[in-house]
Design a protein around this motif. Structure first.
Motif, mmCIF file in Angstrom:
data_model
loop_
_atom_site.group_PDB
_atom_site.id
_atom_site.type_symbol
_atom_site.label_atom_id
_atom_site.label_comp_id
_atom_site.label_asym_id
_atom_site.label_seq_id
_atom_site.Cartn_x
_atom_site.Cartn_y
_atom_site.Cartn_z
ATOM 1 N N ALA A 1 53.096 36.594 13.545
ATOM 2 C CA ALA A 1 52.986 37.068 14.430
ATOM 3 C C ALA A 1 53.308 38.378 14.910
ATOM 4 N N TYR A 2 54.785 38.768 14.405
ATOM 5 C CA TYR A 2 55.406 40.169 14.398
ATOM 6 C C TYR A 2 55.238 40.785 13.032
ATOM 7 N N ILE A 3 54.759 40.275 12.404
ATOM 8 C CA ILE A 3 53.860 41.068 11.084
ATOM 9 C C ILE A 3 52.698 41.531 11.447
ATOM 10 N N ASN A 4 51.665 41.059 12.324
ATOM 11 C CA ASN A 4 50.509 41.369 12.445
ATOM 12 C C ASN A 4 50.702 42.198 13.664
ATOM 13 N N GLN A 5 51.689 42.041 14.401
ATOM 14 C CA GLN A 5 51.830 43.415 15.892
ATOM 15 C C GLN A 5 52.142 44.556 14.810
ATOM 16 N N GLY A 6 53.294 44.872 13.793
ATOM 17 C CA GLY A 6 53.907 45.874 13.516
ATOM 18 C C GLY A 6 52.734 46.690 11.841
ATOM 19 N N LEU A 7 52.117 45.528 11.432
ATOM 20 C CA LEU A 7 50.749 46.075 10.762
ATOM 21 C C LEU A 7 49.803 47.249 11.327
ATOM 22 N N LYS A 8 49.486 46.879 12.807
ATOM 23 C CA LYS A 8 48.689 47.519 13.417
ATOM 24 C C LYS A 8 49.026 48.937 14.213
ATOM 25 N N ALA A 9 50.669 48.758 14.481
ATOM 26 C CA ALA A 9 51.595 49.685 14.833
ATOM 27 C C ALA A 9 52.396 50.981 13.774
ATOM 28 N N ALA A 10 51.455 50.503 12.431
ATOM 29 C CA ALA A 10 52.138 51.222 11.371
ATOM 30 C C ALA A 10 51.837 52.134 10.999
ATOM 31 N N VAL A 11 52.908 53.014 10.933
ATOM 32 C CA VAL A 11 52.532 54.425 10.812
ATOM 33 C C VAL A 11 52.620 55.011 9.053
ATOM 34 N N ARG A 12 52.566 56.595 9.187
ATOM 35 C CA ARG A 12 53.019 56.565 7.359
ATOM 36 C C ARG A 12 53.853 57.729 7.357
ATOM 37 N N TYR A 13 54.755 57.590 6.033
ATOM 38 C CA TYR A 13 55.463 58.079 6.348
ATOM 39 C C TYR A 13 56.092 58.585 5.003
ATOM 40 N N GLY A 14 55.573 59.550 4.024
ATOM 41 C CA GLY A 14 55.847 59.764 2.586
ATOM 42 C C GLY A 14 54.245 60.010 2.174
ATOM 43 N N GLU A 15 54.422 59.651 0.778
ATOM 44 C CA GLU A 15 52.583 60.020 1.042
ATOM 45 C C GLU A 15 52.238 58.482 0.279
ATOM 46 N N GLY A 16 53.125 57.926 0.106
ATOM 47 C CA GLY A 16 52.030 56.781 -0.246
ATOM 48 C C GLY A 16 51.562 55.470 0.433
ATOM 49 N N ILE A 17 52.632 53.913 -0.062
ATOM 50 C CA ILE A 17 52.178 53.018 1.264
ATOM 51 C C ILE A 17 53.790 53.089 2.319
ATOM 52 N N GLY A 18 53.401 53.526 3.931
ATOM 53 C CA GLY A 18 54.199 53.599 4.521
ATOM 54 C C GLY A 18 54.722 51.740 5.175
ATOM 55 N N PRO A 19 56.335 52.250 5.507
ATOM 56 C CA PRO A 19 56.242 50.691 6.154
ATOM 57 C C PRO A 19 56.029 49.836 7.546
ATOM 58 N N VAL A 20 55.454 48.535 7.965
ATOM 59 C CA VAL A 20 55.312 47.866 8.674
ATOM 60 C C VAL A 20 56.458 48.486 9.415
ATOM 61 N N ALA A 21 55.814 48.661 10.748
ATOM 62 C CA ALA A 21 56.507 48.827 11.980
ATOM 63 C C ALA A 21 57.391 48.068 12.626
ATOM 64 N N HIS A 22 58.330 47.833 13.002
ATOM 65 C CA HIS A 22 58.885 46.804 13.943
ATOM 66 C C HIS A 22 59.547 47.322 15.168
ATOM 67 N N THR A 23 58.987 46.692 16.028
ATOM 68 C CA THR A 23 58.632 46.878 17.705
ATOM 69 C C THR A 23 59.271 45.582 18.043
ATOM 70 N N HIS A 24 58.980 44.350 18.330
ATOM 71 C CA HIS A 24 59.722 43.981 19.654
ATOM 72 C C HIS A 24 59.080 41.829 19.380
ATOM 73 N N PHE A 25 59.788 41.314 19.910
ATOM 74 C CA PHE A 25 59.218 40.242 20.076
ATOM 75 C C PHE A 25 57.929 39.814 20.382
ATOM 76 N N PRO A 26 56.855 39.608 20.024
ATOM 77 C CA PRO A 26 55.211 39.605 19.923
ATOM 78 C C PRO A 26 54.802 38.895 20.877
ATOM 79 N N VAL A 27 54.433 39.727 22.151
ATOM 80 C CA VAL A 27 53.711 39.174 24.004
ATOM 81 C C VAL A 27 52.902 39.213 23.894
ATOM 82 N N ASN A 28 51.777 39.840 22.563
ATOM 83 C CA ASN A 28 50.019 40.076 22.777
ATOM 84 C C ASN A 28 49.556 38.792 22.336
#
Length: 509
Positions: free
Chosen positions: A243-270
């Motif tokens: 659930a944490y990874i799913n949440q982070g993939l939905k919130a991921a943004v681009r840093y650099g010109e290639g593959i950006g990082p998964v976002a780190h947010t919080h305990f999954p609540v949705n």
């Protein structure tokens, strides 16, 4: 208790994976991460440009510093850059396991291939991993490529996934989680698999379409480590990490010109971020060719309760106590009778149903769903194990409400598959009525269960008495179930009045 997890892994200069991702993921679960760095990579979003292994002497010094002051509850291992590092870490794990008063759990994420496709370890490390390291690992978390590299099993279907997991166990790993981000079966879905001893757990969700997934493997293993440090069962750690990874993939943004990082947010609540628990009878279960148990009947969407707030919920073991509770104004009661002959049971359930009608109350029958149907009960309450043996179709067609016990996040999401009438969470505190070893949830978890299951009436049960009822009710749970707090009270009418006041805010109490 302050949990400490060590991360033994490489540093990602791009900040998306390795040690950097481990720290962020563990902080999201309120766990302190100590680090032992094994390599300095030169990488960015476009790929890995250089891998610079740290000497075994420097790794040794980092380990010694932590051992003397900050021993780990769990050790998470990521990239080990060469055979010498694998041998060193294996020797230390052997020592910790054999000498520490509380041996640490070990989670190993075999970082062999980065998201960009770059090979991050030397070719001769595979045999060292299997022979030296895996015998000391409690949970190994390879992706599909790493699984095939370690086992030689090509993951062309569910049976191959099981075979590969069993092979990893044969190398010594106690439990195996195979991450399915690269395994497109069925098409458009991400399927993850866990094998713990002989118990299998499958999770699935639609693939989240984003190119920015750097660090997902490191982060998922780190969440598993953090949850194990908090004494969560592995199946709960598995589903929370996903659930944490799913949440982070939905919130991921681009840093650099290639593959950006998964976002780190919080305990999954949705709830929408949580995967589906896959079992026989579900659509994904059919796609994966799950065998149906001979007596299994899948049904979902049971009759609704009259209210989402069930209030004080008395669980009693006799018709006499059931009537006493109803007479004192308790509107939700469960008859839980054990080790009773058939004739007595039949008579008791018939009487319980009539009393429920007399007092205009909701009387649930525990376990004995056939008799509940026969006598037209308001509802039936089942445990997790009963979901595969009870005829759920008959219960649904008879119009009975269905309550289901859950013990943790995995069982909660499994119960959600059936869309029951209400969901019970327990045990909140230790209780003498059942052996709940390893299943104590506490208020911290209850506070997370309730909003996730906001569409259901929710019930807290286990070790709750007058002194604890109010703080349990303050979590937002719609009902508090008690067993001994009424039946073992010196003055049960007074106990009921106090409990009703705590749970329902009854002004008459």
């Amino acid at each position: 208790m302050n949990q400490v997890v060590w991360s033994i892994a490489g540093s990602d200069s791009g900040g998306g994976a390795g040690i950097q991702a481990d720290i962020k993921a563990m902080q999201s679960f309120s766990v302190h991460c100590c680090t032992v760095i094994t390599a300095l990579t030169a990488q960015n979003s476009l790929g890995v440009e250089a891998l610079n292994p740290i000497s075994t002497e420097v790794i040794e010094s980092q380990l010694q510093a932590l051992v003397t002051d900050m021993p780990a509850t769990v050790i998470k291992i990521g990239m080990l850059a060469n055979v010498q590092q694998i041998q060193l870490i294996s020797e230390h794990l052997k020592h910790y396991k054999n000498t520490w008063e509380v041996p640490p759990l070990v989670v190993y994420d075999p970082v062999a291939i980065a998201s960009s496709g770059d090979l991050l370890t030397e070719e001769d490390t595979v045999s060292a991993i299997k022979e030296c390291l895996l015998p000391w690992v409690d949970v190994v978390t390879p992706n599909t490529h790493e699984t095939q590299l370690l086992t030689g099993v090509y993951l062309i279907g569910p049976s191959a996934v099981k075979e590969a997991a069993q092979k990893l166990q044969s190398y010594g790993a106690k439990s195996v989680i195979i991450k399915g981000g690269h395994w497109d079966y069925p098409s458009g879905y991400c399927i993850d698999y866990c094998l713990q001893d002989t118990h299998e757990y499958w999770l699935g969700n639609e693939k989240i379409q984003t190119p920015h997934s750097h660090g997902t493997g490191c982060s998922m293993a780190s969440v598993i480590a953090a949850c194990l440090a908090k004494r969560y069962p592995l199946k709960d750690a598995f589903i929370l990490a996903k659930a944490y990874i799913n949440q982070g993939l939905k919130a991921a943004v681009r840093y650099g010109e290639g593959i950006g990082p998964v976002a780190h947010t919080h305990f999954p609540v949705n709830l929408a971020d949580y995967p589906q628990v896959i079992e026989a009878g579900s659509w994904l279960g059919d796609e994966l060719d799950f065998d149906h148990p001979s007596n299994f009947t899948m049904a979902a969407g049971f009759a609704e309760c009259q209210s989402k707030k069930l209030g004080l919920y008395a669980v009693v073991d006799s018709v006499d106590w059931l009537e006493k509770c109803l007479a004192e104004g308790v509107k939700t009661v469960q008859l839980r009778m054990k080790n009773t002959d058939d004739a007595t049971l039949d008579e008791a359930i018939a009487s319980a149903v009539m009393l429920g009608q007399k007092y205009d109350a909701q009387v649930y029958i525990n376990d004995y769903w056939q008799l509940a149907i026969k006598h037209g009960a308001y509802g039936v309450h089942l445990g997790q194990e009963d979901l595969q043996t009870a005829n759920l179709i008959e219960i649904k067609e008879a119009g009975l409400r269905l309550g289901v016990s859950t013990h943790g996040f995995y069982e909660m999401l499994r119960a959600h598959n059936y869309r029951p009438s209400y969901m019970a969470f327990g045990a909140i505190y230790p209780t003498t009525t059942k052996d709940m070893t390893g299943q104590i949830q506490g208020l911290e978890k209850l506070e997370k269960f309730v909003p996730l299951m906001a569409d259901y009436p929710t019930v807290a049960i286990g070790g709750i008495d007058v002194s604890r009822a109010e703080q349990v009710a303050n979590t937002g749970v719609g009902s508090v179930a008690v067993v001994r707090a009424i039946t073992e009270a010196e003055d049960y009418p007074s106990a009921i009045a106090k409990l009703k006041q705590c749970v329902e805010g009854d002004s008459e109490a």
